[in-house]
Design a protein around this motif. Sequence first.
Motif, mmCIF file in Angstrom:
data_model
loop_
_atom_site.group_PDB
_atom_site.id
_atom_site.type_symbol
_atom_site.label_atom_id
_atom_site.label_comp_id
_atom_site.label_asym_id
_atom_site.label_seq_id
_atom_site.Cartn_x
_atom_site.Cartn_y
_atom_site.Cartn_z
ATOM 1 N N ILE A 339 18.715 4.794 -4.546
ATOM 2 C CA ILE A 339 17.743 4.412 -3.507
ATOM 3 C C ILE A 339 16.487 5.275 -3.644
ATOM 4 C CG2 ILE A 339 17.274 4.347 -1.020
ATOM 5 C CD1 ILE A 339 20.273 3.720 -0.603
ATOM 6 N N ARG A 340 16.680 6.580 -3.923
ATOM 7 C CA ARG A 340 15.508 7.458 -4.131
ATOM 8 C C ARG A 340 14.662 6.911 -5.284
ATOM 9 N NH1 ARG A 340 17.924 8.401 -0.591
ATOM 10 N NH2 ARG A 340 16.089 7.509 0.355
ATOM 11 N N CYS A 341 15.341 6.532 -6.380
ATOM 12 C CA CYS A 341 14.665 5.987 -7.557
ATOM 13 C C CYS A 341 13.943 4.685 -7.204
ATOM 14 C CB CYS A 341 15.693 5.770 -8.660
ATOM 15 S SG CYS A 341 15.096 4.860 -10.079
ATOM 16 N N ALA A 342 14.642 3.801 -6.474
ATOM 17 C CA ALA A 342 14.055 2.510 -6.096
ATOM 18 C C ALA A 342 12.858 2.713 -5.171
ATOM 19 C CB ALA A 342 15.107 1.638 -5.408
ATOM 20 N N GLU A 343 12.988 3.640 -4.226
ATOM 21 C CA GLU A 343 11.886 3.889 -3.288
ATOM 22 C C GLU A 343 10.672 4.473 -4.019
ATOM 23 O OE1 GLU A 343 11.427 3.350 0.028
ATOM 24 O OE2 GLU A 343 13.349 2.339 0.335
ATOM 25 N N ALA A 344 10.924 5.374 -4.974
ATOM 26 C CA ALA A 344 9.817 5.931 -5.765
ATOM 27 C C ALA A 344 9.163 4.816 -6.578
ATOM 28 C CB ALA A 344 10.327 7.041 -6.673
ATOM 29 N N ALA A 345 9.990 3.929 -7.144
ATOM 30 C CA ALA A 345 9.453 2.804 -7.926
ATOM 31 C C ALA A 345 8.604 1.893 -7.047
ATOM 32 C CB ALA A 345 10.598 2.012 -8.557
ATOM 33 N N MET A 346 9.095 1.622 -5.832
ATOM 34 C CA MET A 346 8.325 0.766 -4.915
ATOM 35 C C MET A 346 6.978 1.402 -4.580
ATOM 36 S SD MET A 346 11.581 -0.153 -2.552
ATOM 37 C CE MET A 346 10.751 -0.930 -1.171
ATOM 38 N N GLN A 347 6.957 2.723 -4.438
ATOM 39 C CA GLN A 347 5.696 3.420 -4.173
ATOM 40 C C GLN A 347 4.717 3.231 -5.326
ATOM 41 O OE1 GLN A 347 4.654 4.861 -1.463
ATOM 42 N NE2 GLN A 347 6.530 5.136 -0.267
ATOM 43 N N VAL A 348 5.206 3.359 -6.561
ATOM 44 C CA VAL A 348 4.332 3.212 -7.737
ATOM 45 C C VAL A 348 3.869 1.760 -7.872
ATOM 46 C CG1 VAL A 348 4.290 3.314 -10.265
ATOM 47 C CG2 VAL A 348 5.330 5.186 -8.949
ATOM 48 N N MET A 349 4.769 0.812 -7.581
ATOM 49 C CA MET A 349 4.447 -0.610 -7.735
ATOM 50 C C MET A 349 3.596 -1.145 -6.584
ATOM 51 S SD MET A 349 8.365 -1.511 -8.810
ATOM 52 C CE MET A 349 8.453 -3.153 -9.518
ATOM 53 N N GLY A 350 3.425 -0.332 -5.530
ATOM 54 C CA GLY A 350 2.661 -0.787 -4.373
ATOM 55 C C GLY A 350 3.443 -1.754 -3.494
ATOM 56 N N LYS A 351 4.786 -1.673 -3.551
ATOM 57 C CA LYS A 351 5.628 -2.612 -2.805
ATOM 58 C C LYS A 351 6.343 -1.969 -1.628
ATOM 59 C CE LYS A 351 6.954 -5.872 -6.453
ATOM 60 N NZ LYS A 351 8.131 -6.394 -7.177
ATOM 61 N N ALA A 352 5.883 -0.767 -1.191
ATOM 62 C CA ALA A 352 6.654 -0.036 -0.188
ATOM 63 C C ALA A 352 6.300 -0.415 1.253
ATOM 64 C CB ALA A 352 6.513 1.475 -0.400
ATOM 65 N N GLU A 353 5.464 -1.434 1.389
ATOM 66 C CA GLU A 353 5.157 -2.018 2.721
ATOM 67 C C GLU A 353 4.795 -0.951 3.748
ATOM 68 O OE1 GLU A 353 8.603 -4.579 3.301
ATOM 69 O OE2 GLU A 353 7.711 -6.079 1.974
ATOM 70 N N GLY A 354 5.472 -0.933 4.877
ATOM 71 C CA GLY A 354 5.105 -0.037 5.982
ATOM 72 C C GLY A 354 5.224 1.440 5.664
ATOM 73 N N ARG A 355 5.898 1.774 4.558
ATOM 74 C CA ARG A 355 6.046 3.183 4.187
ATOM 75 C C ARG A 355 5.269 3.513 2.916
ATOM 76 N NH1 ARG A 355 10.383 -0.004 3.278
ATOM 77 N NH2 ARG A 355 11.757 0.246 1.483
ATOM 78 N N GLN A 356 4.294 2.660 2.578
ATOM 79 C CA GLN A 356 3.518 2.861 1.353
ATOM 80 C C GLN A 356 2.581 4.062 1.472
ATOM 81 O OE1 GLN A 356 3.585 0.837 -1.648
ATOM 82 N NE2 GLN A 356 2.443 2.613 -2.393
ATOM 83 N N VAL A 357 2.624 4.928 0.464
ATOM 84 C CA VAL A 357 1.642 6.007 0.318
ATOM 85 C C VAL A 357 0.508 5.435 -0.543
ATOM 86 C CG1 VAL A 357 1.248 8.296 -0.699
ATOM 87 C CG2 VAL A 357 3.407 7.794 0.491
ATOM 88 N N PRO A 358 -0.778 5.635 -0.127
ATOM 89 C CA PRO A 358 -1.865 5.014 -0.891
ATOM 90 C C PRO A 358 -2.010 5.583 -2.302
ATOM 91 C CG PRO A 358 -2.687 6.064 1.149
ATOM 92 C CD PRO A 358 -1.240 6.402 1.032
ATOM 93 N N ASP A 359 -2.360 4.742 -3.243
ATOM 94 C CA ASP A 359 -2.758 5.144 -4.602
ATOM 95 C C ASP A 359 -1.770 6.085 -5.288
ATOM 96 O OD1 ASP A 359 -5.131 3.734 -4.182
ATOM 97 O OD2 ASP A 359 -6.052 5.485 -3.214
ATOM 98 N N VAL A 360 -0.559 5.661 -5.461
ATOM 99 C CA VAL A 360 0.433 6.527 -6.116
ATOM 100 C C VAL A 360 0.301 6.400 -7.632
ATOM 101 C CG1 VAL A 360 2.886 6.977 -6.479
ATOM 102 C CG2 VAL A 360 2.030 6.458 -4.180
ATOM 103 N N ASN A 361 0.002 7.520 -8.273
ATOM 104 C CA ASN A 361 -0.045 7.575 -9.734
ATOM 105 C C ASN A 361 1.282 8.108 -10.284
ATOM 106 O OD1 ASN A 361 -1.065 7.492 -12.371
ATOM 107 N ND2 ASN A 361 -1.717 9.627 -12.223
ATOM 108 N N PHE A 362 1.722 9.243 -9.713
ATOM 109 C CA PHE A 362 3.017 9.820 -10.099
ATOM 110 C C PHE A 362 3.920 9.973 -8.881
ATOM 111 C CE2 PHE A 362 1.081 11.947 -14.006
ATOM 112 C CZ PHE A 362 1.870 11.245 -14.906
ATOM 113 N N ALA A 363 5.181 9.609 -9.027
ATOM 114 C CA ALA A 363 6.185 9.842 -7.988
ATOM 115 C C ALA A 363 7.378 10.544 -8.631
ATOM 116 C CB ALA A 363 6.632 8.519 -7.366
ATOM 117 N N VAL A 364 8.063 11.367 -7.845
ATOM 118 C CA VAL A 364 9.273 12.038 -8.317
ATOM 119 C C VAL A 364 10.451 11.571 -7.471
ATOM 120 C CG1 VAL A 364 10.488 14.262 -8.376
ATOM 121 C CG2 VAL A 364 8.158 14.111 -9.252
#
Lengths: 385, 154
Positions: A339-364
């Motif tokens: 889930i951590r991996c999927a959530e980080a991926a969603m952040q990079v893909m811009g698919k994290a909806e209400g929990r999206q962090v703007p302009d994610v280049n790198f996520a861990v």
Amino acid sequence: MAKRVAIVGTGQTFHKSHRPDVNGQEIINEAVQRALADADLKIKDIDAIVIGNMDHFEGINYVDCWSVDGSGGVMKPVIKITTGGTTGASLAIGGNHMVGSGMFEKVLVIGWEKNSESDTTGAITTAFDPIWDRQVFAGAISGLAAEAQGYMARYGASDRDGARVSVRDRKHAMNNPHAQLRKEVTLEEVLASPMLADPIHLLDVCPRTDGACAVIMASEDVAEKICPKPDWIWKTAARHSYAYLGDADYGRLVSMERCAKEIFQKVGIKEPRKEIDVIEMYQPYSFAGLIWIEDMGIVGPGEAPGYIWDGNTDMGGELPVNPSGGVISCNPIGATGLIRCAEAAMQVMGKAEGRQVPDVNFAVSTGFGGCWWTDMLLHGKKKPN
Amino acid sequence: MADKDQLIIESGEAAQPFKYAVGMPGSKFFAETRDNKRLMGEKCPKCGRVYVPPRGICGKCYVKMDEWVEVGPLGVIGTFTILRFAFIDPETGHQKPVPYGYGFIKLDGADTLYQHYINIEDESKIKIGARVEPVWAENRKGTTRDIEYFRVID
Ligand SMILES: [Zn+2]
């Protein structure tokens, strides 16, 4: 021929403390269907499956075979990976290796757990040495409590500092419809909740959860055809640190430090605090939110409480941690790392909806488990060199 | 049966007997606690670290260890917690009696921490760095239970 690897789709269940309406295969299938839909793929497009849970929880040892009705693994290569608490993150690293090897183009990675189906603490204890570790050991919380005591004694941190992390993650969970615990808590409520193992209160620690997560990984040959903006896996690392529980350094997570150093050095990240945009950490209790970001190199030893009180890891802060609400809000153990991996991926893909962090280049994203073990993945928007 | 019945199968009264071999270093350690009330560690010939529990190899240096040294019996609390929540002990299948003190004891002369119970009669004394001694069991059988618990002595 080595291939670059990207995540092209993710799917999760709506995690709950108890899902008596579905059995194991059925809960797995919910996540699989959602991941396939997210990537707009069919099960026939999948070349291999990596699946795992912490198998002594449910007492089902041939999960790779038993799960095929839910995973869709009929007539496909299926491999099981089970590494305790890190299972979900190890699954992600295993999927990355399978696609990266060039032998499989599209791999479905599945992590799941029905923690309601057995006694979590009893099952976790069986992961430890029967001669030397089990007599006093009391599952995950006892070791974590000893770590928190060590950290507090060394750096003068308090239980209020820990509670602040719980308040943050529970607030973040309000933005995540998949999280189990979606109710904000206050500092006072955390500190007034029952003491489980000093200094850990009930609201400092993760719940037990039923849930599943699936992630689809694809090679560079097809990734951008499936998903125009995939999440590229830049680097992975795994470290462990002891033979018996008494060998560990209580107050520091050495495995986290070593994973972070390896990844950041190889990729050329010099100032992780500035260069990483979001972290999804396998943080099973609040104090880890202090200790482990120091070990990751985000701030120096003893500096995490100040950094966190200043709001830097909140949504909108310098480096948001656990926009999903993290493990304190939801913990289907074998799925948790994935889930951590999927959530980080969603952040990079811009698919994290209400929990999206703007302009994610790198996520861990990270995984954590048994022998003070850390798995780490660096996710990026750009294709790695 | 109504459509909405959600059936669950439970384990009931289940038992799981076990017989674990302790291995050579562990067997020597427990023979010493049983017969001589002595705590022994293994010392690495290369880095000098003293390991308790003993094990055949120093994981840091990848060398074999065969020098035994006596450690403790006194030590200090390296870290600890007090367990207050009830849980099933997989060793017995029953609920573990709580609360209890869980100590990681730094025995004098050892470089690792030895896990054992700490007496928590006076909780205010349970602190990292507090000096402790073992309380030996009357009937010792060559297990970790040859020591009943450690107690704070200052
Ligand atoms: Zn050595």
